[in-house]
Write a protein that holds these residues in place. Structure first.
Motif, short mmCIF file in Angstrom:
data_model
loop_
_atom_site.label_atom_id
_atom_site.label_comp_id
_atom_site.label_asym_id
_atom_site.label_seq_id
_atom_site.Cartn_x
_atom_site.Cartn_y
_atom_site.Cartn_z
N GLY A 235 43.81 29.94 42.61
CA GLY A 235 43.20 29.56 43.89
C GLY A 235 41.71 29.85 43.92
O GLY A 235 41.21 30.35 44.92
N SER A 236 41.00 29.54 42.84
CA SER A 236 39.57 29.81 42.79
C SER A 236 38.78 28.51 42.70
O SER A 236 39.11 27.64 41.88
N GLY A 237 37.72 28.41 43.50
CA GLY A 237 36.84 27.24 43.42
C GLY A 237 36.13 27.17 42.07
O GLY A 237 35.62 26.13 41.69
N ASN A 238 36.11 28.27 41.35
CA ASN A 238 35.47 28.29 40.03
C ASN A 238 36.47 28.00 38.90
O ASN A 238 36.12 28.11 37.72
N GLY A 239 37.68 27.67 39.30
CA GLY A 239 38.70 27.29 38.31
C GLY A 239 38.91 28.36 37.25
O GLY A 239 38.76 29.55 37.51
N GLY B 141 35.78 30.87 36.31
CA GLY B 141 35.29 31.97 37.14
C GLY B 141 35.88 33.31 36.72
O GLY B 141 36.54 33.43 35.67
N ALA B 142 35.60 34.30 37.55
CA ALA B 142 36.09 35.66 37.24
C ALA B 142 37.62 35.71 37.23
O ALA B 142 38.23 36.34 36.35
N THR B 143 38.25 35.02 38.19
CA THR B 143 39.71 35.06 38.27
C THR B 143 40.34 34.35 37.08
O THR B 143 41.26 34.87 36.43
N GLY B 144 39.79 33.16 36.78
CA GLY B 144 40.31 32.38 35.65
C GLY B 144 40.13 33.11 34.33
O GLY B 144 41.01 33.10 33.47
N PRO C 64 40.86 34.73 43.92
CA PRO C 64 39.77 35.66 44.26
C PRO C 64 40.07 36.23 45.63
O PRO C 64 40.77 35.60 46.44
N VAL C 65 39.56 37.42 45.91
CA VAL C 65 39.65 37.97 47.27
C VAL C 65 38.55 37.32 48.09
O VAL C 65 37.38 37.38 47.71
N HIS C 66 38.93 36.66 49.17
CA HIS C 66 37.96 36.08 50.09
C HIS C 66 38.15 36.71 51.46
O HIS C 66 39.22 36.56 52.06
N SER C 67 37.13 37.41 51.92
CA SER C 67 37.19 38.09 53.23
C SER C 67 38.48 38.90 53.36
O SER C 67 39.24 38.73 54.32
N PHE C 68 38.73 39.72 52.36
CA PHE C 68 39.87 40.64 52.34
C PHE C 68 41.22 39.94 52.38
O PHE C 68 42.19 40.48 52.90
N HIS C 69 41.29 38.73 51.82
CA HIS C 69 42.57 38.02 51.78
C HIS C 69 42.57 37.08 50.59
O HIS C 69 41.62 37.08 49.80
N SER D 260 44.25 39.26 41.12
CA SER D 260 43.12 38.98 42.02
C SER D 260 41.86 39.54 41.41
O SER D 260 41.89 40.50 40.62
N THR D 261 40.73 38.93 41.78
CA THR D 261 39.43 39.53 41.45
C THR D 261 38.62 39.60 42.74
O THR D 261 38.83 38.83 43.67
N ALA D 262 37.73 40.56 42.77
CA ALA D 262 36.90 40.77 43.95
C ALA D 262 35.58 41.39 43.51
O ALA D 262 35.43 41.81 42.36
N ALA D 263 34.65 41.46 44.48
CA ALA D 263 33.42 42.21 44.21
C ALA D 263 33.73 43.70 44.28
O ALA D 263 33.16 44.50 43.54
N GLY D 264 34.66 44.07 45.18
CA GLY D 264 34.92 45.51 45.29
C GLY D 264 36.14 45.90 46.09
O GLY D 264 36.66 47.00 45.91
N ALA D 265 36.64 45.04 46.99
CA ALA D 265 37.73 45.49 47.86
C ALA D 265 38.56 44.32 48.38
O ALA D 265 38.06 43.20 48.47
N GLY D 266 39.81 44.64 48.71
CA GLY D 266 40.66 43.63 49.35
C GLY D 266 41.88 43.22 48.53
O GLY D 266 42.66 42.38 48.96
C1 LIG Z 1 33.78 33.47 50.64
C2 LIG Z 1 33.86 34.69 49.80
C3 LIG Z 1 34.43 35.83 50.33
C4 LIG Z 1 34.53 36.99 49.56
N1 LIG Z 1 35.12 38.08 50.09
C5 LIG Z 1 35.23 39.19 49.36
C6 LIG Z 1 35.89 40.35 49.88
O1 LIG Z 1 36.43 40.36 50.99
N2 LIG Z 1 35.95 41.46 49.11
C7 LIG Z 1 35.37 41.50 47.87
O2 LIG Z 1 35.42 42.55 47.25
N3 LIG Z 1 34.79 40.41 47.32
C8 LIG Z 1 34.72 39.25 48.02
N4 LIG Z 1 34.14 38.14 47.46
C9 LIG Z 1 33.75 38.16 46.05
C10 LIG Z 1 34.80 37.48 45.16
O3 LIG Z 1 36.09 37.95 45.46
C11 LIG Z 1 34.56 37.77 43.69
O4 LIG Z 1 33.25 37.41 43.33
C12 LIG Z 1 35.57 37.07 42.80
O5 LIG Z 1 35.66 37.75 41.59
C13 LIG Z 1 35.22 35.63 42.53
O6 LIG Z 1 36.21 35.03 41.73
P1 LIG Z 1 36.02 33.56 41.13
O7 LIG Z 1 34.88 33.59 40.18
O8 LIG Z 1 37.31 33.24 40.46
O9 LIG Z 1 35.73 32.66 42.31
C14 LIG Z 1 34.03 37.00 48.22
C15 LIG Z 1 33.45 35.83 47.71
C16 LIG Z 1 33.37 34.69 48.48
C17 LIG Z 1 32.78 33.45 47.88
#
Ligand SMILES: Cc1cc2nc3c(=O)[nH]c(=O)nc-3n(C[C@H](O)[C@H](O)[C@H](O)COP(=O)(O)O)c2cc1C
Length: 265
Positions: A8-12, A15-18, A88-93, A123-129
């Protein structure tokens, strides 16, 4: 091993998740021969939001206006020995398109068909969720029948640190080993109290929507689920089952007598 990936990543897969999913697949491939099929939730054309017509519940999933758009994903999940759900975690979901994917398959809550099939959640995130995203994903796919054999939430920026990277690599190895074992054994886990309550709540749902259409009821009748304690013939533990029956009784009475309270938190 046939592995189905729903990402479910826009980066397919770039990206980090892929990338993390690919690392997991590479680990599994060192242990057994794999055949991988990937579905990108962004590419499914499921529309902005489920239209809420409930055709899938009352007339069957083929009556969904988006059935054709989801056909490839449905076939992928039906064929996989192991499923990987990644977001990816987006807005804690979970990401919005992963949520949309889950909504499309709401009929599987009424008519589950994936029992005994293992899944891994990523899941991948910047730091939380991760807890909320993976917790939700795990709840959703459990209702469809899948059981989670491993979860991994990784913070992308942390991967630059060798210490964190090496813990992620350890986790990937352990996930891969668990996945291979789960598929090889074919064992379905003993249902928990929560699972058994879920079974009974699903039955309540089906019973209470009898007038809306015959599809759910027929599905349950054909499988003998109205007279059962669980979806399959796996051993049902006695005490959790008694607890589940008590909870079912309370819910049933609350619905029948109108004593259920609105949720106030
Ligand atoms: C719209 C949006 C919301 C995000 N929300 C969070 C978040 O709630 N917590 C967090 O730690 N990272 C958040 N991030 C960072 C992404 O989870 C993180 O960069 C992720 O590894 C991206 O994966 P991708 O490269 O597969 O898209 C958010 C990024 C985007 C674009």
């Amino acid at each position: 091993m046939r592995i189905g990936v729903v990402i479910g990543s826009g980066n397919g897969m770039d990206g980090a998740t892929g990338t993390l999913v690919q690392s997991l697949l590479d680990e599994v491939a060192t242990r057994t021969e794999i055949e991988v099929a990937v579905v990108h939730t962004d590419d499914l054309d499921l529309g902005p939001s489920c239209p809420g017509c409930l055709n899938c519940m009352t007339a069957g999933e083929d009556a969904c206006p988006r059935a054709a758009a989801a056909a490839g994903a449905t076939a992928l999940m039906d064929a996989a020995d192991l499923m990987v759900f990644a977001t990816p975690v987006h807005s804690f979901h979970v990401s919005a398109s992963m949520k949309r994917f889950v909504d499309h398959y709401a009929y599987l809550i009424h008519r589950p068909r994936h029992h005994g099939r293992p899944a891994i959640l990523i899941s991948t995130a910047a730091g939380a969720g991760h807890d909320a995203a993976l917790g939700y994903l795990g709840e959703a796919i459990r209702r469809w029948g899948f059981h989670t054999v491993g979860r991994l939430g990784v913070n992308g920026p942390g991967l630059a640190k060798p210490g964190y990277r090496s813990k992620v690599d350890d986790a990937l190895r352990s996930l891969a080993a668990d996945a291979v074992d789960a598929v090889a054994s074919g064992a379905e886990p003993t249902p928990t109290t929560k699972d058994l309550i879920g079974f009974r709540v699903a039955r309540l749902l089906v019973q209470s929507s009898r007038e809306d259409g015959p599809v759910d009821e027929q599905y349950w009748r054909e499988r003998g689920w109205f007279e059962a304690d669980w979806f399959t013939d796996v051993r049902v533990p006695a005490l959790p089952n008694r607890l589940a029956a008590l909870v079912e009784g309370r819910i049933r009475r609350a619905i029948e007598q109108g004593t259920a309270k609105p949720y106030r938190g």
